[in-house]
Design an enzyme around this catalytic site. Structure first.
Site, mmCIF file in Angstrom:
data_model
loop_
_atom_site.group_PDB
_atom_site.id
_atom_site.type_symbol
_atom_site.label_atom_id
_atom_site.label_comp_id
_atom_site.label_asym_id
_atom_site.label_seq_id
_atom_site.Cartn_x
_atom_site.Cartn_y
_atom_site.Cartn_z
ATOM 1 N N SER A 124 68.660 96.638 87.782
ATOM 2 C CA SER A 124 68.750 98.006 87.274
ATOM 3 C C SER A 124 67.484 98.788 87.577
ATOM 4 O O SER A 124 66.380 98.220 87.606
ATOM 5 C CB SER A 124 68.955 97.933 85.759
ATOM 6 O OG SER A 124 68.579 99.150 85.154
ATOM 7 N N GLU A 126 66.036 100.390 85.586
ATOM 8 C CA GLU A 126 65.202 100.290 84.388
ATOM 9 C C GLU A 126 64.014 99.354 84.595
ATOM 10 O O GLU A 126 63.072 99.371 83.810
ATOM 11 C CB GLU A 126 66.030 99.831 83.184
ATOM 12 C CG GLU A 126 67.048 100.859 82.707
ATOM 13 C CD GLU A 126 66.405 102.099 82.085
ATOM 14 O OE1 GLU A 126 65.252 102.017 81.631
ATOM 15 O OE2 GLU A 126 67.069 103.158 82.083
ATOM 16 N N TYR A 148 65.583 96.303 77.535
ATOM 17 C CA TYR A 148 66.585 96.060 78.564
ATOM 18 C C TYR A 148 65.912 95.924 79.933
ATOM 19 O O TYR A 148 66.166 94.983 80.686
ATOM 20 C CB TYR A 148 67.587 97.223 78.570
ATOM 21 C CG TYR A 148 68.567 97.210 79.710
ATOM 22 C CD1 TYR A 148 69.739 96.467 79.634
ATOM 23 C CD2 TYR A 148 68.332 97.956 80.862
ATOM 24 C CE1 TYR A 148 70.643 96.461 80.684
ATOM 25 C CE2 TYR A 148 69.226 97.958 81.913
ATOM 26 C CZ TYR A 148 70.381 97.209 81.820
ATOM 27 O OH TYR A 148 71.264 97.204 82.859
HETATM 28 P P1 GDP Z 1 71.039 104.884 80.431
HETATM 29 O O1 GDP Z 1 70.285 105.759 81.391
HETATM 30 O O2 GDP Z 1 71.427 103.580 81.018
HETATM 31 O O3 GDP Z 1 70.369 104.751 79.138
HETATM 32 O O4 GDP Z 1 72.459 105.638 80.225
HETATM 33 P P2 GDP Z 1 72.978 106.630 79.081
HETATM 34 O O5 GDP Z 1 74.213 107.245 79.645
HETATM 35 O O6 GDP Z 1 73.121 105.935 77.773
HETATM 36 O O7 GDP Z 1 71.832 107.749 78.936
HETATM 37 C C1 GDP Z 1 71.514 108.619 79.973
HETATM 38 C C2 GDP Z 1 70.553 109.687 79.475
HETATM 39 O O8 GDP Z 1 71.238 110.536 78.551
HETATM 40 C C3 GDP Z 1 69.319 109.160 78.725
HETATM 41 O O9 GDP Z 1 68.188 109.833 79.190
HETATM 42 C C4 GDP Z 1 69.584 109.548 77.263
HETATM 43 O O10 GDP Z 1 68.389 109.805 76.527
HETATM 44 C C5 GDP Z 1 70.372 110.825 77.460
HETATM 45 N N1 GDP Z 1 71.180 111.204 76.283
HETATM 46 C C6 GDP Z 1 71.145 112.383 75.655
HETATM 47 N N2 GDP Z 1 71.988 112.410 74.613
HETATM 48 C C7 GDP Z 1 72.584 111.179 74.567
HETATM 49 C C8 GDP Z 1 73.569 110.590 73.721
HETATM 50 O O11 GDP Z 1 74.063 111.213 72.779
HETATM 51 N N3 GDP Z 1 73.961 109.320 74.011
HETATM 52 C C9 GDP Z 1 73.426 108.606 75.075
HETATM 53 N N4 GDP Z 1 73.867 107.363 75.315
HETATM 54 N N5 GDP Z 1 72.488 109.140 75.882
HETATM 55 C C10 GDP Z 1 72.063 110.409 75.637
#
Ligand code: GDP
Length: 329
Positions: A124, A126, A148
């Site tokens: 990832s 990440e 993670y």
């Molecule tokens: P990630 O990049 O693997 O953590 O995938 P996510 O889809 O969970 O998050 C993508 C981005 O969306 C991150 O920068 C989060 O901080 C942002 N984000 C903003 N609002 C939300 C929310 O309500 N839920 C999630 N999951 N992410 C959010």
């Protein structure tokens, strides 16, 4: 027909990979967490399901040794960064140590039979953390900033050690990749699901965290295609899989609401502190030119099309559900 083993068959990527493998007529062995998942998966002709929790890392070498696959796709684990803040130890086990356990199985098969088991780790972006300048590539140093990412970095090292010992151990460093099979815990699916519900008058607001985060969002089946290419390459390598284009969460919201028929999305979105992360990369954007050059991969679905496909599928599901409740009412 090849004997292929995989973890994560019930997740988004695993389910697309399973479709590809079964279409090809492979003999697929899936490691799943529960007997229920095993029953569901084994109902598909061509699938044998093995029940083993990835946190039970001591079981994994034996299982790989027993199945003796030709190829092993390591896709399973914690898929969500936010969940890994709540259960960091479990994230370390299932996304980190479990990979070392699978690789130990690979080396056992090799020692016992002199046969190679090709191994592909779904890594990832990440692993790069939140300070690496964009775009990141295979040479970007690992500096994870969440549990993670730390687990995935451990797994990435384990792949490197196995390769140094002569194994065919490869990795794909995946940027965010979406589809209608994405769970609601990810922001994309949360948004498309909410947009169609608001458009249908079922919900009145969507609560989100950081709208300024920029992500490199690709189409999940393209990323599964990258996995298959890297697994079948002449040499084992590490490859970034990304579109090279990033968008803000705000862009995603605007595109999803417009597709759902709502132009004034601002009046429905409420910023909620609960959805902010302790640490959040401002931008992830990957440079997949190595994969393009060596293995001819390129993304086939643009950002707007990804959003449209997800909104479309969410509306189909909503009307199907609505019809059912209408019939039963
Ligand atoms: P990630 O990049 O693997 O953590 O995938 P996510 O889809 O969970 O998050 C993508 C981005 O969306 C991150 O920068 C989060 O901080 C942002 N984000 C903003 N609002 C939300 C929310 O309500 N839920 C999630 N999951 N992410 C959010």
């Amino acid at each position: 027909m090849s004997r292929i083993m995989l973890t994560g068959a019930t997740g988004q990527d695993g389910s697309y990979l399973l479709d590809v493998l079964l279409d090809r007529g492979d003999d697929v062995h899936a490691i799943v967490r529960s007997p229920d998942e095993a029953t569901t998966l084994a109902a598909r002709p061509g699938v044998t399901a093995h029940v083993a929790d990835l946190s039970n890392t001591a079981m994994l070498p034996d299982l790989v040794d027993e199945v003796e696959p030709e190829q092993l796709y390591s896709i399973g684990g914690f898929s969500s960064v936010s969940q890994s803040w709540k259960q960091p130890a479990l994230a370390g086990l299932v996304s980190g140590v479990a990979v070392a356990g699978l690789l130990e199985g690979v080396s056992r098969v090799r020692a016992r039979t002199a046969r190679e088991v090709r191994f592909l780790q779904a890594s990832s972006c990440e692993i790069f953390g939140d300070t690496a300048p964009a775009p990141q590539s295979e040479g970007t140093p690992m500096a994870p900033t969440n549990p993670y990412g730390a687990a995935k970095a451990y797994a990435q090292h384990a792949v490197g050690f196995a390769r140094a010992e002569g194994a065919f151990a490869a990795s794909v460093i995946l940027y965010n990749h979406e589809s209608p099979r994405r769970p609601l815990s990810f922001v994309t699916r949360k948004i498309t699901n909410s947009a169609v519900r608001i458009a249908a008058g079922l919900d009145s607001e969507l609560r989100l965290g950081n709208l300024d985060a920029k992500r490199d969002w690709g189409w999940a089946p393209d990323y599964v295609d990258a996995m298959v290419r890297v697994m079948n390459a002449n040499e084992p390598g590490d490859y970034v899989v990304a579109t090279g284009v990033s968008h803000t969460v705000r862009d995603f919201v605007a595109a999803a609401f417009t597709t759902a028929g709502i132009d004034d999305w601002e009046q429905y979105v409420v910023i909620d502190e609960r959805f902010y992360r302790p640490v959040d990369a401002a931008e992830t954007r990957g440079d997949a030119s190595r994969l393009a050059r060596d293995l001819g991969w390129k993304p086939t679905v643009a950002f707007e099309e990804i959003v449209a496909a997800m909104v479309e599928e969410d509306s189909v599901q909503l009307s199907a559900g609505a019809e059912e409740s209408h019939r039963s009412a």
